[in-house]
Design a protein around this motif. Sequence first.
Motif, PDB file in Angstrom:
ATOM      1  N   THR A 109      45.614  50.519  41.824  1.00 10.95           N
ATOM      2  CA  THR A 109      45.766  50.543  40.369  1.00 10.95           C
ATOM      3  C   THR A 109      47.170  50.144  39.923  1.00 10.95           C
ATOM      4  O   THR A 109      47.342  49.672  38.804  1.00 10.95           O
ATOM      5  CB  THR A 109      45.382  51.913  39.772  1.00 10.95           C
ATOM      6  OG1 THR A 109      46.183  52.936  40.355  1.00 10.95           O
ATOM      7  CG2 THR A 109      43.905  52.213  39.979  1.00 10.95           C
ATOM      8  N   SER A 110      48.161  50.289  40.787  1.00 14.09           N
ATOM      9  CA  SER A 110      49.516  49.879  40.409  1.00 14.09           C
ATOM     10  C   SER A 110      49.608  48.364  40.203  1.00 14.09           C
ATOM     11  O   SER A 110      50.515  47.890  39.526  1.00 14.09           O
ATOM     12  CB  SER A 110      50.535  50.335  41.452  1.00 14.09           C
ATOM     13  OG  SER A 110      50.364  49.622  42.664  1.00 14.09           O
ATOM     14  N   SER A 111      48.656  47.609  40.751  1.00  6.30           N
ATOM     15  CA  SER A 111      48.650  46.157  40.590  1.00  6.30           C
ATOM     16  C   SER A 111      47.765  45.698  39.431  1.00  6.30           C
ATOM     17  O   SER A 111      47.660  44.506  39.169  1.00  6.30           O
ATOM     18  CB  SER A 111      48.171  45.490  41.881  1.00  6.30           C
ATOM     19  OG  SER A 111      46.782  45.719  42.064  1.00  6.30           O
ATOM     20  N   VAL A 112      47.130  46.637  38.736  1.00  9.01           N
ATOM     21  CA  VAL A 112      46.151  46.312  37.698  1.00  9.01           C
ATOM     22  C   VAL A 112      46.791  46.351  36.318  1.00  9.01           C
ATOM     23  O   VAL A 112      47.479  47.313  35.966  1.00  9.01           O
ATOM     24  CB  VAL A 112      44.966  47.306  37.763  1.00  9.01           C
ATOM     25  CG1 VAL A 112      44.036  47.145  36.575  1.00  9.01           C
ATOM     26  CG2 VAL A 112      44.212  47.140  39.073  1.00  9.01           C
ATOM     27  N   GLY A 113      46.509  45.310  35.530  1.00 10.45           N
ATOM     28  CA  GLY A 113      47.023  45.247  34.171  1.00 10.45           C
ATOM     29  C   GLY A 113      45.963  45.420  33.110  1.00 10.45           C
ATOM     30  O   GLY A 113      46.261  45.716  31.953  1.00 10.45           O
ATOM     31  N   ALA A 114      44.691  45.228  33.467  1.00  9.66           N
ATOM     32  CA  ALA A 114      43.572  45.390  32.525  1.00  9.66           C
ATOM     33  C   ALA A 114      42.321  45.687  33.332  1.00  9.66           C
ATOM     34  O   ALA A 114      42.240  45.347  34.513  1.00  9.66           O
ATOM     35  CB  ALA A 114      43.380  44.122  31.703  1.00  9.66           C
ATOM     36  N   LEU A 115      41.346  46.329  32.691  1.00  9.95           N
ATOM     37  CA  LEU A 115      40.114  46.634  33.394  1.00  9.95           C
ATOM     38  C   LEU A 115      38.916  46.544  32.475  1.00  9.95           C
ATOM     39  O   LEU A 115      39.065  46.530  31.250  1.00  9.95           O
ATOM     40  CB  LEU A 115      40.171  47.996  34.078  1.00  9.95           C
ATOM     41  CG  LEU A 115      40.500  49.216  33.243  1.00  9.95           C
ATOM     42  CD1 LEU A 115      39.540  50.329  33.588  1.00  9.95           C
ATOM     43  CD2 LEU A 115      41.908  49.657  33.573  1.00  9.95           C
ATOM     44  N   THR A 116      37.744  46.490  33.102  1.00  5.12           N
ATOM     45  CA  THR A 116      36.503  46.472  32.347  1.00  5.12           C
ATOM     46  C   THR A 116      35.449  47.278  33.081  1.00  5.12           C
ATOM     47  O   THR A 116      35.531  47.479  34.294  1.00  5.12           O
ATOM     48  CB  THR A 116      35.996  45.039  32.094  1.00  5.12           C
ATOM     49  OG1 THR A 116      34.945  45.097  31.128  1.00  5.12           O
ATOM     50  CG2 THR A 116      35.489  44.394  33.352  1.00  5.12           C
TER      51      THR A 116
END
Length: 184
Positions: free
Chosen positions: A42-49
């Motif tokens: 999650t530290s590499s994630v900027g947006a999610l769906t």
Amino acid sequence: MATIYYTATTLDGFLATPDHGLDWLFEVPGSDVAEDAIPDFTSSVGALTMGSSTYEWVVRHENLLEHPEKWREWYGDRPTWVFTSRSLPVLEGADIRFTRAPIAQVHAEMVAGAGDRDVWLMGGGDLVGQFADAGLLDRVVVTIAPVTLGAGAPLLPRDIRSDRLTLVSVVQRGQFAELTYDVT
């Protein structure tokens, strides 16, 4: 920047029971070992769906209507798109965007919202399949639990052949096996 389907599944390829339950996942001895990898991802994630069933499960499981601040513990202030045709509860303080828009349009918004970080496709499997159909799925990271359900919500109900999938890594996490595939 990549669009990644990061999820857990049973050995027989189901994300959830027929009634959208995930108790099977948390009942596996050592499931906390597999969960230890989530913060790195999650530290590499900027947006999610996610789809509406996934969103409803998260809201119910984490009791977010009474404790909306818990959303930030897992998802921070990342913009989140929820695909739905129904009215769903809004969580105070969370950047949640309910949509019915076409996949390609929402993906472009998600990429812009993610900046130089990855986009996380949480699920469900059919929603992720729509991203794959549109050529917008770059990687699949699936953690396989030593459980079979016999029925339920399928991992990825699409025909994606081996010529489009390249195995990048296999990692043992307690009783779980984490497989990473690049998608072309």
